[in-house]
Design a protein around this motif. Structure first.
Motif, PDB file in Angstrom:
ATOM      1  N   GLU A  48       0.877  -1.165   0.000  1.00  0.00           N
ATOM      2  CA  GLU A  48       0.000   0.000   0.000  1.00  0.00           C
ATOM      3  C   GLU A  48       0.918   1.221   0.000  1.00  0.00           C
ATOM      4  O   GLU A  48       1.965   1.218   0.644  1.00  0.00           O
ATOM      5  CB  GLU A  48      -0.933  -0.011   1.201  1.00  0.00           C
ATOM      6  CG  GLU A  48      -0.246   0.091   2.545  1.00  0.00           C
ATOM      7  CD  GLU A  48      -1.225   0.033   3.699  1.00  0.00           C
ATOM      8  OE1 GLU A  48      -1.355   1.046   4.402  1.00  0.00           O
ATOM      9  OE2 GLU A  48      -1.840  -1.025   3.893  1.00  0.00           O
ATOM     10  N   HIS A  49       0.536   2.238  -0.758  1.00  0.00           N
ATOM     11  CA  HIS A  49       1.422   3.393  -0.902  1.00  0.00           C
ATOM     12  C   HIS A  49       0.660   4.609  -1.410  1.00  0.00           C
ATOM     13  O   HIS A  49      -0.464   4.494  -1.886  1.00  0.00           O
ATOM     14  CB  HIS A  49       2.573   3.065  -1.871  1.00  0.00           C
ATOM     15  CG  HIS A  49       2.117   2.797  -3.271  1.00  0.00           C
ATOM     16  ND1 HIS A  49       1.550   1.591  -3.650  1.00  0.00           N
ATOM     17  CD2 HIS A  49       2.142   3.570  -4.382  1.00  0.00           C
ATOM     18  CE1 HIS A  49       1.238   1.648  -4.939  1.00  0.00           C
ATOM     19  NE2 HIS A  49       1.583   2.841  -5.404  1.00  0.00           N
ATOM     20  N   THR A  50       1.293   5.756  -1.284  1.00  0.00           N
ATOM     21  CA  THR A  50       0.846   6.973  -1.945  1.00  0.00           C
ATOM     22  C   THR A  50       1.941   7.344  -2.933  1.00  0.00           C
ATOM     23  O   THR A  50       3.113   7.017  -2.730  1.00  0.00           O
ATOM     24  CB  THR A  50       0.621   8.131  -0.946  1.00  0.00           C
ATOM     25  OG1 THR A  50       1.835   8.402  -0.268  1.00  0.00           O
ATOM     26  CG2 THR A  50      -0.466   7.796   0.063  1.00  0.00           C
ATOM     27  N   ASP A  51       1.563   8.003  -4.011  1.00  0.00           N
ATOM     28  CA  ASP A  51       2.545   8.423  -4.993  1.00  0.00           C
ATOM     29  C   ASP A  51       3.123   9.778  -4.584  1.00  0.00           C
ATOM     30  O   ASP A  51       2.458  10.578  -3.937  1.00  0.00           O
ATOM     31  CB  ASP A  51       1.916   8.502  -6.386  1.00  0.00           C
ATOM     32  CG  ASP A  51       1.455   7.135  -6.882  1.00  0.00           C
ATOM     33  OD1 ASP A  51       2.063   6.123  -6.486  1.00  0.00           O
ATOM     34  OD2 ASP A  51       0.493   7.089  -7.669  1.00  0.00           O
ATOM     35  N   ILE A  52       4.367  10.031  -5.001  1.00  0.00           N
ATOM     36  CA  ILE A  52       5.076  11.253  -4.622  1.00  0.00           C
ATOM     37  C   ILE A  52       4.613  12.453  -5.442  1.00  0.00           C
ATOM     38  O   ILE A  52       4.743  13.583  -5.018  1.00  0.00           O
ATOM     39  CB  ILE A  52       6.598  11.054  -4.793  1.00  0.00           C
ATOM     40  CG1 ILE A  52       7.096   9.930  -3.899  1.00  0.00           C
ATOM     41  CG2 ILE A  52       7.369  12.330  -4.505  1.00  0.00           C
ATOM     42  CD1 ILE A  52       8.546   9.547  -4.150  1.00  0.00           C
ATOM     43  N   ASP A  53       4.030  12.235  -6.587  1.00  0.00           N
ATOM     44  CA  ASP A  53       3.741  13.282  -7.564  1.00  0.00           C
ATOM     45  C   ASP A  53       2.578  14.194  -7.183  1.00  0.00           C
ATOM     46  O   ASP A  53       2.015  14.096  -6.097  1.00  0.00           O
ATOM     47  CB  ASP A  53       3.464  12.617  -8.910  1.00  0.00           C
ATOM     48  CG  ASP A  53       2.299  11.617  -8.842  1.00  0.00           C
ATOM     49  OD1 ASP A  53       1.697  11.456  -7.761  1.00  0.00           O
ATOM     50  OD2 ASP A  53       2.000  11.002  -9.880  1.00  0.00           O
ATOM     51  N   LEU A  54       2.215  15.085  -8.120  1.00  0.00           N
ATOM     52  CA  LEU A  54       1.023  15.921  -7.959  1.00  0.00           C
ATOM     53  C   LEU A  54      -0.227  15.048  -8.104  1.00  0.00           C
ATOM     54  O   LEU A  54      -1.120  15.072  -7.279  1.00  0.00           O
ATOM     55  CB  LEU A  54       0.972  17.019  -9.022  1.00  0.00           C
ATOM     56  CG  LEU A  54       1.850  18.232  -8.804  1.00  0.00           C
ATOM     57  CD1 LEU A  54       1.881  19.094 -10.060  1.00  0.00           C
ATOM     58  CD2 LEU A  54       1.365  19.047  -7.614  1.00  0.00           C
ATOM     59  N   PHE A  55      -0.271  14.301  -9.209  1.00  0.00           N
ATOM     60  CA  PHE A  55      -1.364  13.361  -9.415  1.00  0.00           C
ATOM     61  C   PHE A  55      -0.915  12.275 -10.382  1.00  0.00           C
ATOM     62  O   PHE A  55       0.049  12.445 -11.132  1.00  0.00           O
ATOM     63  CB  PHE A  55      -2.649  14.043  -9.905  1.00  0.00           C
ATOM     64  CG  PHE A  55      -2.540  14.749 -11.225  1.00  0.00           C
ATOM     65  CD1 PHE A  55      -2.841  14.094 -12.413  1.00  0.00           C
ATOM     66  CD2 PHE A  55      -2.158  16.073 -11.291  1.00  0.00           C
ATOM     67  CE1 PHE A  55      -2.758  14.741 -13.632  1.00  0.00           C
ATOM     68  CE2 PHE A  55      -2.062  16.739 -12.506  1.00  0.00           C
ATOM     69  CZ  PHE A  55      -2.370  16.071 -13.688  1.00  0.00           C
ATOM     70  N   THR A  56      -1.628  11.157 -10.325  1.00  0.00           N
ATOM     71  CA  THR A  56      -1.349  10.018 -11.189  1.00  0.00           C
ATOM     72  C   THR A  56      -2.602   9.710 -11.988  1.00  0.00           C
ATOM     73  O   THR A  56      -3.691   9.628 -11.426  1.00  0.00           O
ATOM     74  CB  THR A  56      -0.960   8.780 -10.360  1.00  0.00           C
ATOM     75  OG1 THR A  56       0.154   9.098  -9.524  1.00  0.00           O
ATOM     76  CG2 THR A  56      -0.590   7.608 -11.263  1.00  0.00           C
ATOM     77  N   LEU A  57      -2.427   9.555 -13.293  1.00  0.00           N
ATOM     78  CA  LEU A  57      -3.522   9.199 -14.182  1.00  0.00           C
ATOM     79  C   LEU A  57      -3.391   7.719 -14.512  1.00  0.00           C
ATOM     80  O   LEU A  57      -2.339   7.271 -14.985  1.00  0.00           O
ATOM     81  CB  LEU A  57      -3.455  10.039 -15.456  1.00  0.00           C
ATOM     82  CG  LEU A  57      -4.542   9.804 -16.482  1.00  0.00           C
ATOM     83  CD1 LEU A  57      -5.905  10.201 -15.924  1.00  0.00           C
ATOM     84  CD2 LEU A  57      -4.239  10.597 -17.744  1.00  0.00           C
ATOM     85  N   LEU A  58      -4.443   6.947 -14.213  1.00  0.00           N
ATOM     86  CA  LEU A  58      -4.433   5.495 -14.427  1.00  0.00           C
ATOM     87  C   LEU A  58      -5.538   5.106 -15.398  1.00  0.00           C
ATOM     88  O   LEU A  58      -6.709   4.999 -15.009  1.00  0.00           O
ATOM     89  CB  LEU A  58      -4.654   4.761 -13.102  1.00  0.00           C
ATOM     90  CG  LEU A  58      -3.667   5.069 -11.980  1.00  0.00           C
ATOM     91  CD1 LEU A  58      -4.209   4.602 -10.641  1.00  0.00           C
ATOM     92  CD2 LEU A  58      -2.348   4.389 -12.284  1.00  0.00           C
ATOM     93  N   PRO A  59      -5.194   4.886 -16.678  1.00  0.00           N
ATOM     94  CA  PRO A  59      -6.213   4.373 -17.600  1.00  0.00           C
ATOM     95  C   PRO A  59      -6.637   2.975 -17.156  1.00  0.00           C
ATOM     96  O   PRO A  59      -5.919   2.318 -16.408  1.00  0.00           O
ATOM     97  CB  PRO A  59      -5.491   4.312 -18.951  1.00  0.00           C
ATOM     98  CG  PRO A  59      -4.176   4.971 -18.769  1.00  0.00           C
ATOM     99  CD  PRO A  59      -3.906   5.062 -17.298  1.00  0.00           C
TER     100      PRO A  59
END
Length: 157
Positions: A48-59
């Protein structure tokens, strides 16, 4: 099908008054990552994790498995065949946005292939807490752990 460019998504303004578009790192650009989860594993196949970025787009992936932690429990996310999921990252939270989305992938025994487009912030920006984005990246990268299963490196929560 609805389509949006990064420029259109970037018109979002965070509670701090900053326009997301002005924060996106256009020099390095977004990072595209493909993940392959081979058939066999049943249960969590990454941390389980959070991403470091602003946002992640997952198609939409080739099969189910994406779960987001909400209301204290894991919830299956299904964007539909032509849909996509947008997950807030740690930097969005650092800039006064919604909390970063804690997520994971759970295998059901079938092969799964997914794509993740990580949209990062400029390294020269200061977060609302006064931390330089480049320093935040360095700190968070120390938290990177080996995968709990197939599918690549994941960022620990």
């Amino acid at each position: 099908m609805v389509t949006h460019s990064l420029d259109q998504i970037g018109t979002v303004v965070l509670p701090s008054g900053r326009a997301l578009q002005s924060m996106i790192d256009r020099r390095a650009g977004p990072v595209l990552r493909l993940s392959w989860y081979p058939p066999g594993p049943v249960g969590p196949v990454n941390h389980e994790h959070t991403d470091i970025d602003l946002f992640t787009l997952l198609p939409a992936a080739t099969g189910p498995g994406l779960q987001v932690l909400g209301d204290g429990r894991w919830q299956q996310v299904d964007p539909g065949a032509d849909g996509a999921v947008v997950l807030a990252g740690a930097l969005a939270q650092e800039f006064g946005g919604v909390p970063a989305a804690c997520h994971r992938v759970v295998g059901d025994g079938r092969e799964r292939i997914s794509a993740s487009l990580f949209v990062n912030a400029r390294l020269d920006l200061l977060t609302d807490g006064g931390e330089l984005v480049s320093d935040l990246f360095s700190r968070r990268l120390h938290e990177v752990q080996a995968p709990a299963g197939p599918g690549g490196w994941e960022h620990a929560r």
